[in-house]
Design a protein around this motif. Structure first.
Motif, PDB file in Angstrom:
ATOM      1  N   CYS A   1       0.728 -48.592  19.522  1.00  0.00           N
ATOM      2  CA  CYS A   1      -0.975 -48.197  19.995  1.00  0.00           C
ATOM      3  C   CYS A   1      -1.705 -49.575  20.531  1.00  0.00           C
ATOM      4  O   CYS A   1      -2.379 -50.305  21.814  1.00  0.00           O
ATOM      5  CB  CYS A   1      -1.968 -48.047  18.914  1.00  0.00           C
TER       6      CYS A   1
ATOM      7  N   CYS B   1      -0.790 -50.980  24.060  1.00  0.00           N
ATOM      8  CA  CYS B   1      -1.281 -49.626  24.706  1.00  0.00           C
ATOM      9  C   CYS B   1      -2.603 -49.686  25.531  1.00  0.00           C
ATOM     10  O   CYS B   1      -3.368 -51.064  25.150  1.00  0.00           O
ATOM     11  CB  CYS B   1      -1.832 -48.650  23.981  1.00  0.00           C
TER      12      CYS B   1
ATOM     13  N   TYR C   1      -6.646 -48.773  23.963  1.00  0.00           N
ATOM     14  CA  TYR C   1      -6.776 -49.769  22.978  1.00  0.00           C
ATOM     15  C   TYR C   1      -6.741 -50.757  23.234  1.00  0.00           C
ATOM     16  O   TYR C   1      -6.824 -51.941  23.447  1.00  0.00           O
ATOM     17  CB  TYR C   1      -5.158 -49.996  22.220  1.00  0.00           C
TER      18      TYR C   1
ATOM     19  N   CYS D   1      -8.612 -46.664  19.914  1.00  0.00           N
ATOM     20  CA  CYS D   1      -7.949 -45.291  21.815  1.00  0.00           C
ATOM     21  C   CYS D   1      -9.151 -45.268  22.410  1.00  0.00           C
ATOM     22  O   CYS D   1      -9.712 -43.897  21.535  1.00  0.00           O
ATOM     23  CB  CYS D   1      -7.720 -45.192  21.016  1.00  0.00           C
TER      24      CYS D   1
ATOM     25  N   TYR E   1      -0.294 -42.330  26.444  1.00  0.00           N
ATOM     26  CA  TYR E   1       0.470 -43.740  25.845  1.00  0.00           C
ATOM     27  C   TYR E   1       0.588 -44.195  27.351  1.00  0.00           C
ATOM     28  O   TYR E   1       1.712 -43.951  28.364  1.00  0.00           O
ATOM     29  CB  TYR E   1       1.498 -44.435  25.027  1.00  0.00           C
ATOM     30  N   ARG E   2       0.407 -45.595  27.292  1.00  0.00           N
ATOM     31  CA  ARG E   2       0.650 -45.891  29.096  1.00  0.00           C
ATOM     32  C   ARG E   2       0.430 -47.869  28.594  1.00  0.00           C
ATOM     33  O   ARG E   2      -0.705 -48.595  28.334  1.00  0.00           O
ATOM     34  CB  ARG E   2      -0.501 -46.031  30.048  1.00  0.00           C
TER      35      ARG E   2
ATOM     36  N   ASP F   1       0.501 -51.873  28.568  1.00  0.00           N
ATOM     37  CA  ASP F   1      -0.872 -52.311  29.043  1.00  0.00           C
ATOM     38  C   ASP F   1       0.035 -54.055  29.808  1.00  0.00           C
ATOM     39  O   ASP F   1       0.792 -54.973  29.047  1.00  0.00           O
ATOM     40  CB  ASP F   1      -1.668 -52.896  28.235  1.00  0.00           C
TER      41      ASP F   1
END
Length: 57
Positions: free
Chosen positions: A4, A7, A10, A21, A44-45, A47
């Protein structure tokens, strides 16, 4: 460091003074996450700030 932390969803909330989140997990996903089971977040991606710059060039 959890997944996280890296992400894009987040984010830090100034009013609450904590990270949270922005994605809404369904009931089953939240259960797996909270129970510490193997959980692969479907939202989830990474950052990656440099990804934006690559598109601008």
């Amino acid at each position: 460091m959890s997944a996280c932390d890296s992400c894009v969803y987040y984010v830090y909330d100034d009013e609450e003074e904590l990270y949270s989140c922005e994605c809404e997990l369904d009931q089953d996903e939240m259960y797996k996450f909270l129970m510490g089971q193997e959980f692969a977040c479907p939202y989830y991606r990474l950052d990656d700030e440099y990804e934006v710059v690559k598109h601008q060039m």
